[in-house]
Design a protein around this motif. Sequence first.
Motif, short mmCIF file in Angstrom:
data_model
loop_
_atom_site.label_atom_id
_atom_site.label_comp_id
_atom_site.label_asym_id
_atom_site.label_seq_id
_atom_site.Cartn_x
_atom_site.Cartn_y
_atom_site.Cartn_z
N PHE A 161 50.26 19.99 44.22
CA PHE A 161 49.74 19.02 45.19
C PHE A 161 50.73 18.81 46.32
O PHE A 161 50.34 18.67 47.49
CB PHE A 161 49.39 17.70 44.49
CG PHE A 161 47.99 17.69 43.95
CD1 PHE A 161 46.90 17.61 44.80
CD2 PHE A 161 47.75 17.78 42.59
CE1 PHE A 161 45.61 17.63 44.31
CE2 PHE A 161 46.46 17.80 42.09
CZ PHE A 161 45.39 17.73 42.95
N GLY A 162 52.02 18.79 46.00
CA GLY A 162 53.04 18.69 47.05
C GLY A 162 52.93 19.85 48.03
O GLY A 162 53.02 19.67 49.25
N PRO A 220 55.98 11.67 27.89
CA PRO A 220 57.38 11.94 28.20
C PRO A 220 57.52 12.82 29.42
O PRO A 220 56.64 13.58 29.73
CB PRO A 220 57.88 12.68 26.97
CG PRO A 220 56.68 13.20 26.30
CD PRO A 220 55.58 12.27 26.62
N THR A 269 63.01 9.38 35.53
CA THR A 269 61.71 9.64 34.90
C THR A 269 61.51 11.14 34.79
O THR A 269 61.58 11.86 35.79
CB THR A 269 60.58 9.03 35.75
OG1 THR A 269 60.88 7.66 35.99
CG2 THR A 269 59.24 9.15 35.04
N LEU A 270 61.28 11.60 33.56
CA LEU A 270 61.08 13.04 33.34
C LEU A 270 59.70 13.27 32.76
O LEU A 270 59.50 13.18 31.55
CB LEU A 270 62.16 13.59 32.40
CG LEU A 270 62.04 15.08 32.04
CD1 LEU A 270 62.13 15.94 33.29
CD2 LEU A 270 63.11 15.48 31.04
N PRO A 271 58.71 13.60 33.60
CA PRO A 271 57.36 13.84 33.08
C PRO A 271 57.30 15.19 32.34
O PRO A 271 58.20 16.02 32.50
CB PRO A 271 56.50 13.88 34.34
CG PRO A 271 57.37 13.47 35.47
CD PRO A 271 58.76 13.74 35.06
N ALA A 272 56.22 15.39 31.60
CA ALA A 272 56.03 16.67 30.91
C ALA A 272 55.83 17.78 31.95
O ALA A 272 55.50 17.51 33.11
CB ALA A 272 54.81 16.58 30.00
N SER A 305 62.96 7.71 40.11
CA SER A 305 61.57 7.83 39.64
C SER A 305 60.86 9.05 40.23
O SER A 305 59.80 9.43 39.75
CB SER A 305 60.78 6.56 39.97
OG SER A 305 60.72 6.42 41.37
N LEU A 306 61.43 9.69 41.24
CA LEU A 306 60.76 10.82 41.87
C LEU A 306 61.51 12.15 41.68
O LEU A 306 60.93 13.22 41.88
CB LEU A 306 60.60 10.58 43.38
CG LEU A 306 59.69 9.43 43.81
CD1 LEU A 306 59.71 9.28 45.33
CD2 LEU A 306 58.26 9.68 43.35
N GLN A 309 50.41 9.27 35.16
CA GLN A 309 51.49 9.74 34.28
C GLN A 309 52.31 8.57 33.77
O GLN A 309 52.66 8.49 32.60
CB GLN A 309 52.36 10.75 35.04
CG GLN A 309 53.45 11.40 34.19
CD GLN A 309 54.72 10.60 34.14
OE1 GLN A 309 55.09 9.95 35.12
NE2 GLN A 309 55.40 10.63 33.00
N LEU A 339 51.74 20.22 38.29
CA LEU A 339 50.65 19.64 39.08
C LEU A 339 51.20 19.00 40.36
O LEU A 339 50.64 19.18 41.45
CB LEU A 339 49.93 18.59 38.22
CG LEU A 339 48.53 18.17 38.64
CD1 LEU A 339 47.60 19.35 38.64
CD2 LEU A 339 48.00 17.08 37.71
N ALA A 340 52.29 18.26 40.21
CA ALA A 340 52.89 17.61 41.39
C ALA A 340 53.41 18.66 42.37
O ALA A 340 53.30 18.49 43.59
CB ALA A 340 54.02 16.69 40.95
N LEU A 343 48.05 12.87 44.65
CA LEU A 343 49.40 12.88 44.07
C LEU A 343 49.79 11.48 43.59
O LEU A 343 50.37 11.31 42.51
CB LEU A 343 50.39 13.38 45.12
CG LEU A 343 51.76 13.82 44.63
CD1 LEU A 343 51.64 14.92 43.60
CD2 LEU A 343 52.61 14.32 45.80
N TRP A 372 52.71 17.90 34.24
CA TRP A 372 52.71 16.93 35.35
C TRP A 372 53.55 17.44 36.50
O TRP A 372 53.22 17.27 37.67
CB TRP A 372 53.25 15.58 34.88
CG TRP A 372 52.37 14.84 33.94
CD1 TRP A 372 52.60 14.61 32.62
CD2 TRP A 372 51.11 14.22 34.22
NE1 TRP A 372 51.57 13.89 32.07
CE2 TRP A 372 50.64 13.64 33.02
CE3 TRP A 372 50.33 14.11 35.37
CZ2 TRP A 372 49.45 12.96 32.93
CZ3 TRP A 372 49.14 13.42 35.28
CH2 TRP A 372 48.70 12.85 34.08
N ARG A 417 59.91 15.04 39.38
CA ARG A 417 58.45 15.13 39.30
C ARG A 417 57.88 16.41 39.88
O ARG A 417 56.67 16.61 39.84
CB ARG A 417 57.81 13.93 40.00
CG ARG A 417 57.98 12.64 39.23
CD ARG A 417 57.21 11.54 39.92
NE ARG A 417 57.39 10.27 39.26
CZ ARG A 417 56.63 9.84 38.27
NH1 ARG A 417 55.67 10.58 37.81
NH2 ARG A 417 56.85 8.66 37.73
#
Lengths: 323, 394
Positions: B57-58, A323, B44-47, B103-104, A317, B53-54, A310, B50, B107
């Motif tokens: 895995f979480g 984005p 933070t805004l990932p696609a 930042s989290l 990322q 996937l997180a 993770l 991501w 995600r």
Amino acid sequence: MNASPEVAEAVAALQAAGVLTAGECGRPGRVARGELVSVRSEIRAALYVGVLLVVSGAGLFLRDNVDRIGPSAIAGAVGLAAGACLAWAWRRSAPPSWGESASTHAAFDYVLLLGALLAAADLAWVETQTKLLGPGWPLHLLVVALFYGALAYRFDSRMLLSLALASFAAWRGLSLSVAHGSLGTGDAARLRWEALATGALFAALGIVAARAGKKAHFEDVWVNAGALLVLGGLLSGVFGSGEAWPAWLLALLAVSAAIAAAAYRWKRTLPFAQAALAAYLGLLRGVFSGSGGAFEARFLLAAMLGGAALATIFFAQRRMRLP
Amino acid sequence: MKGEWVAAERVEEVRAAARGWKRAGAIGEGTFEEILRRTPEPRTLPALLWRVLAFFFGTFILLAFAAFFVVAARPNPSSAWVLCAILGTAFLVLADLQARSPSLALRGGVAAASFWGILALVGGLFLLLEETLRVREASGLDLVLAGAALLFGLAAWRWGNAAFACFSAGALFVLLARVPHGRLLWVVAGVALSAAAGRFTDRASWAPSHRACAWGLGVCGISAVYAAVNTWSVDRRWIEALGGRARELSEAWPGVGAWAVTIVATALVPLAVFARGVVRRRPILVDTGLLLVALSLVTLRAYVHALDLRVVLAGAGALLLAAALAVNRWLRGGPGGERSGFTADAVFTDEAGFRAVELLPVLVAHSPAARPPDEPGFSGGGGGFGGGGAGSSY
């Protein structure tokens, strides 16, 4: 995009600040206020379901009436329908190009899909009736793959390219479809090598075509299918090769690292995700293999490995600046 | 939900809209950059990939940790609820800590930790009632369902998760199915829920994610009403069976008059929802109405066999194609390509996601099966229907 009070307010504020002109505010403002709604997704979904229903209904009808109608008439009728669909698509299509071309009609993708599926099914039907290829009948899968591929490049269809790759894999004894099992049936060791070779071929062709500027936007279809096959083949070695699994695990970790590094460099999300997931699953095999030992420690190790994966994903990322 | 999270969501809405405008060519690069400069990214805004996937895995990490504690502690059944409660609380605290970090927060980890935290707490409640307090099974299950509805509802409110709002409504309706006159309560509660939620779906003072929760609850309410009045559901006593009360009903239930009502309602409820969506110009209501219309047609087919199934399938497909093309043509023929506030154009939406979703069923249903292994002496028998991606039959 749906109605949104925040966006409606922002449009007005941006216009007042001179960031947006009156002309630029028109549609965005109306959409944000809920005054204009797109039903494009609904129309596309209806066309898609309609095509599937027509294919299913007609297919069942023909199958149940094969004795009454006769094989030649069926082949002729299906071929005619396929031809009509493809001719319609040809007339409506954009001129051939190595670049990306937009659909010219809402129904274009679905009529093209209908024509391609009917034509391929007709080919299979004719082969069944005539037994032209004899013991080499699986060759018709290669013919179908080439047919789908040609249509995909002519009409710029990722959907048909995906079907082409799936048909090619089926010719090699592999199935990309979840419904048909991951690695087909038969000699697992041979299929594993087939998966590795086919996957490598797909990835290489996708990269070469993209570098040559030939439908570069198809690269992700080629590469993702290739990565799926290669990683699937290696995972099958890790989980199903008896005593040799450590060697397969090492190979899986090496290939996963290579794919992840390449995906990181070229900012490709899906291959990176596939590599991370495959490596983690492979490592779980190592963590839980054998008997004895403290079982709770294995779970703790699995959790810590997951945490490391993770953290890698978060880092990648951020650095890939997607984005 | 904290005020700063609400403010961040509002900015994220504007930034997402601006990306759509730029993608559609409605604004230029310079204007887009200026909008981004004025609305700096708060979190933070990932696609999506991501985030998925997180989330996975979480999930792996949390479940592995939970398994570690269970195997290490080896609790007996009467005290296992304590471990579940500790793990559930720890996961929820972890979710909230992530939500507080810009930042989290987006995600995927918040959803994973909160989901498994709530499940652990609900599991702990079940074990407490069943193994420790020895509460009667029926009452215990009711309390567990009430607990699940409450926890998912609170989580939806705290973290703005529309899926949690739907889970909460689902637990509530299962609970209602278990009390006398459950079907009637589904109608009453469904109408009340959709009406109440409908008041907040466009409320500007609510956070965007809370408005999404309200939409989720509204759709759940409509679905509950439809499930309660649908002829097939009444005929199969589906809600009564869900509540374990189907055997208590007499053979004559629900009575001739009630049958007539269900038949009319099965036809009218979907049309009413669809019409409401068209009048209010709300795609989610239009889509829900269309889905319910399809279910009503399937229900009709279950009782009326006037036409052959093959003809029904092909005919329905042809009608659907014709209707979709007619609507497309009609809308495009209007001034500016729109009529009454509806358009067939894509307005600032990214169709890549739709195409990806579309691809999966095609691959699953139409990619050919792998060729069988070569066998000595096998002379082949042709490919049958399958090579062309048509499955094993035409």
